[in-house]
Design an enzyme around this catalytic site. Structure first.
Site, PDB file in Angstrom:
ATOM      1  N   TRP A 188      -3.240 -11.866  10.038  1.00  0.00           N
ATOM      2  CA  TRP A 188      -4.220 -10.777  10.008  1.00  0.00           C
ATOM      3  C   TRP A 188      -5.471 -11.256  10.763  1.00  0.00           C
ATOM      4  O   TRP A 188      -5.908 -12.385  10.587  1.00  0.00           O
ATOM      5  CB  TRP A 188      -4.621 -10.389   8.575  1.00  0.00           C
ATOM      6  N   GLU A 229      -0.207  -7.970   9.946  1.00  0.00           N
ATOM      7  CA  GLU A 229      -0.892  -7.049   9.027  1.00  0.00           C
ATOM      8  C   GLU A 229      -1.956  -6.227   9.746  1.00  0.00           C
ATOM      9  O   GLU A 229      -2.936  -6.765  10.259  1.00  0.00           O
ATOM     10  CB  GLU A 229      -1.544  -7.878   7.909  1.00  0.00           C
ATOM     11  N   LYS A 231      -4.843  -2.982  10.014  1.00  0.00           N
ATOM     12  CA  LYS A 231      -5.965  -2.522   9.194  1.00  0.00           C
ATOM     13  C   LYS A 231      -6.685  -1.413   9.936  1.00  0.00           C
ATOM     14  O   LYS A 231      -6.864  -1.477  11.145  1.00  0.00           O
ATOM     15  CB  LYS A 231      -6.891  -3.706   8.945  1.00  0.00           C
ATOM     16  N   ASP A 262      -0.907  -3.392   3.739  1.00  0.00           N
ATOM     17  CA  ASP A 262      -1.911  -3.679   2.710  1.00  0.00           C
ATOM     18  C   ASP A 262      -2.407  -2.345   2.159  1.00  0.00           C
ATOM     19  O   ASP A 262      -2.821  -1.463   2.931  1.00  0.00           O
ATOM     20  CB  ASP A 262      -3.062  -4.493   3.327  1.00  0.00           C
ATOM     21  N   HIS A 265      -5.677  -0.780   3.469  1.00  0.00           N
ATOM     22  CA  HIS A 265      -5.924  -0.757   4.910  1.00  0.00           C
ATOM     23  C   HIS A 265      -5.660   0.574   5.594  1.00  0.00           C
ATOM     24  O   HIS A 265      -5.436   0.622   6.800  1.00  0.00           O
ATOM     25  CB  HIS A 265      -5.108  -1.855   5.597  1.00  0.00           C
ATOM     26  N   HIS A 289       0.867  -6.161   0.840  1.00  0.00           N
ATOM     27  CA  HIS A 289      -0.334  -6.720   0.224  1.00  0.00           C
ATOM     28  C   HIS A 289      -0.792  -5.684  -0.780  1.00  0.00           C
ATOM     29  O   HIS A 289      -1.410  -4.688  -0.409  1.00  0.00           O
ATOM     30  CB  HIS A 289      -1.426  -6.986   1.264  1.00  0.00           C
ATOM     31  N   ASP A 297     -11.961  -0.441   1.200  1.00  0.00           N
ATOM     32  CA  ASP A 297     -11.012  -1.552   1.044  1.00  0.00           C
ATOM     33  C   ASP A 297     -11.673  -2.672   0.247  1.00  0.00           C
ATOM     34  O   ASP A 297     -11.919  -3.759   0.752  1.00  0.00           O
ATOM     35  CB  ASP A 297     -10.604  -2.031   2.444  1.00  0.00           C
ATOM     36  N   ASP A 299     -10.724  -4.403  -2.400  1.00  0.00           N
ATOM     37  CA  ASP A 299      -9.905  -5.475  -2.969  1.00  0.00           C
ATOM     38  C   ASP A 299     -10.188  -5.731  -4.439  1.00  0.00           C
ATOM     39  O   ASP A 299     -10.388  -6.867  -4.865  1.00  0.00           O
ATOM     40  CB  ASP A 299     -10.058  -6.763  -2.140  1.00  0.00           C
ATOM     41  N   ASP A 329      -3.138  -9.040  -2.932  1.00  0.00           N
ATOM     42  CA  ASP A 329      -4.301  -9.381  -2.107  1.00  0.00           C
ATOM     43  C   ASP A 329      -5.543  -8.695  -2.667  1.00  0.00           C
ATOM     44  O   ASP A 329      -5.772  -7.519  -2.398  1.00  0.00           O
ATOM     45  CB  ASP A 329      -4.058  -8.954  -0.648  1.00  0.00           C
TER      46      ASP A 329
HETATM   47  C1  RNT Z   1      -8.115  -8.510   5.056  1.00  0.00           C
HETATM   48  C2  RNT Z   1      -6.676  -8.654   4.807  1.00  0.00           C
HETATM   49  C3  RNT Z   1      -6.185 -10.051   4.599  1.00  0.00           C
HETATM   50  C4  RNT Z   1      -7.091 -10.856   3.708  1.00  0.00           C
HETATM   51  C5  RNT Z   1      -6.502 -12.159   3.248  1.00  0.00           C
HETATM   52  C6  RNT Z   1      -7.548 -13.073   2.705  1.00  0.00           C
HETATM   53  O1  RNT Z   1      -8.557  -7.220   4.996  1.00  0.00           O
HETATM   54  O2  RNT Z   1      -6.297  -7.856   3.741  1.00  0.00           O
HETATM   55  O3  RNT Z   1      -4.904 -10.013   4.129  1.00  0.00           O
HETATM   56  O4  RNT Z   1      -7.467 -10.150   2.574  1.00  0.00           O
HETATM   57  O5  RNT Z   1      -5.738 -12.708   4.223  1.00  0.00           O
HETATM   58 ZN    ZN Z   2      -4.242  -8.058   3.089  1.00  0.00          ZN
END
Ligand code: RNT
Ligand code: ZN
Length: 421
Positions: A188, A229, A231, A262, A265, A289, A297, A299, A329
């Protein structure tokens, strides 16, 4: 708290209830306990790592909160992780970032990392019988300070990140070979623009060329699996990211590698659940993820909400359990970090169990015969079936605390271990 006999009684009642709908509860538990979740190490220390580079996190990532007790060393992180594993049923995996190597105080730049820096992680994983997954760290570094890595206009900086990703692939392959289970190496990058660019094309073409260079050498897929990955946006890259979903979907299909979806994302109303069966038509395997965005986003710690349930349902209904690598994640520094891990993994497992307990044959029959009324009615009735009794029994039989009892252990760990940090 219920006694063992009471737990068993509840479980037997639930079993009879599900059997009436044609669901084999014991089979569901057995299947659940075979699903390994890839648990992200970075919840344990707020994505700091052990590189001592002194660079801020960057890359549009943000960890907020100052709950005491974050791991400060690999040993502390491993100890905390082990604690979480005792509270979670089943056997899982650890997901490491490149900045989690053990560099012994030396300055080891990202292009210089080697499997030797991860030998203690490998030995530890071997002793626990768990697998490792891996990620190059293309952020929190002076060469990523202007927000560009694999798409940088400066060929020397691009080359630096290409070499870092190549080193990561080698490390991941060595981990997979040593542990007898393929390590997913997930790329990523944060690259993008805050405001609308006039050239959306060049960074993507550069990214394609960089990825081609990174993946030029073939590895045994029994040891290492490449993943990419995408986004939609990040903090500071609101208008454009080079590594968009469409970019990586095309790239993954073309190269036969894994696509990583993810949950945070995409557009806020977009769910990754619906994407699973689409991308699985064209890809052998994918990585998830699993995360929880709140308004953006952000997390947040994964909880058992409709989004998570829908994702688990798609994995189970589509019979993709063997082809979908489930990784978590998120990073929340405002609560106990061992608890954050435990909550997220247990919720992922609850969602999977609920999906495994669906009377899927009956639901399918309704759908095929066009009886959507019966489909809706049964789906809604399923929501109040006694799945909790099955989950409790799964935890009990796997030797981990039942219900909220695991929090007693976290509190105890906080008093005896975390509070002195
Ligand atoms: C970032 C991505 C990525 C990170 C990690 C730490 O937006 O989601 O995967 O969160 O690699
Ligand atoms: Zn991620």
């Amino acid at each position: 708290m219920p006694t063992e006999a009471q737990l068993h009684q509840s479980y037997e009642l639930a079993k009879a209830h599900y059997a009436e709908l044609g669901v084999d509860v014991d089979r569901a538990i057995a299947r659940l306990l075979k699903i390994a979740i890839s648990i992200h190490c970075w919840q344990g220390d707020d994505v700091r790592g052990f590189e001592n580079a002194g660079s801020a996190l960057g890359g549009g990532l943000a960890v907020t909160g100052n709950y005491p007790g974050a791991a400060r060393s690999p040993d502390e992180l491993r100890r905390d992780f082990e604690k979480a594993l005792t509270l979670i049923p089943g056997k899982h995996r650890i997901n490491l970032h490149a900045i989690y190597g053990e560099f012994g105080g030396a300055k080891v730049d990202r292009t210089q990392i080697d499997v030797a820096h991860f030998s203690r992680w490998i030995d530890w994983a071997k002793s626990l019988g768990i697998g490792i997954d891996f990620n190059p760290t293309c952020f929190a570094h002076p060469r990523a300070a202007d927000g560009f890595t694999l798409t940088h206009r400066d060929p020397a900086i691009r080359q630096f990140w290409i070499e870092h990703c190549i080193a990561s692939r080698k490390i991941a392959a060595a981990m997979g070979a040593a542990l007898g289970t393929a390590a997913v190496n997930n790329i990523w990058i944060p690259d993008g623009f805050k405001d609308s660019p006039v050239d959306r094309k060049t960074p993507r073409e550069l990214l394609r060329t960089s990825l081609d260079a990174i993946t030029a050498d073939a590895f045994d897929t029994r040891h290492m699996l490449d993943a990419v990955e995408g986004k939609l946006f990040g903090i500071g890259t609101e208008s454009y990211t080079a590594g968009s979903h469409e970019f990586y979907l095309g790239y993954a299909i073309k190269r036969g590698i894994l696509l990583c979806l993810d949950a945070g994302h995409f557009h806020p109303t977009e769910s990754i659940a619906d994407k699973v069966s689409s991308v699985m038509c064209h890809l052998p395997e994918i990585l998830l993820h699993v995360s929880r965005g709140v308004r953006w986003d952000s997390d947040h710690v994964v909880v058992l909400n409709d989004d998570l349930r829908a994702t688990a349902e798609e994995i189970v209904r589509g019979d993709y359990v063997e082809r979908v690598h489930i990784g978590l994640d998120y990073f929340d520094a405002s609560i106990n970090r061992v608890a954050a891990w435990t909550i997220g993994v247990r919720c992922m497992q609850k969602a999977l169990l609920l999906a495994l307990l669906e009377p899927i044959e009956m639901l399918r029959r309704h759908e095929i015969s066009g009886d959507y009324t019966a489909r809706l009615a049964l789906l809604e009735e399923c929501k109040t079936l006694p799945a909790g009794a099955v989950w409790d029994w799964a935890c009990h039989s796997a030797g981990v605390p039942v219900g909220a009892r695991w929090m007693d252990e976290v509190k105890q760990y906080e008093r005896t271990v975390l509070s002195s940090r």
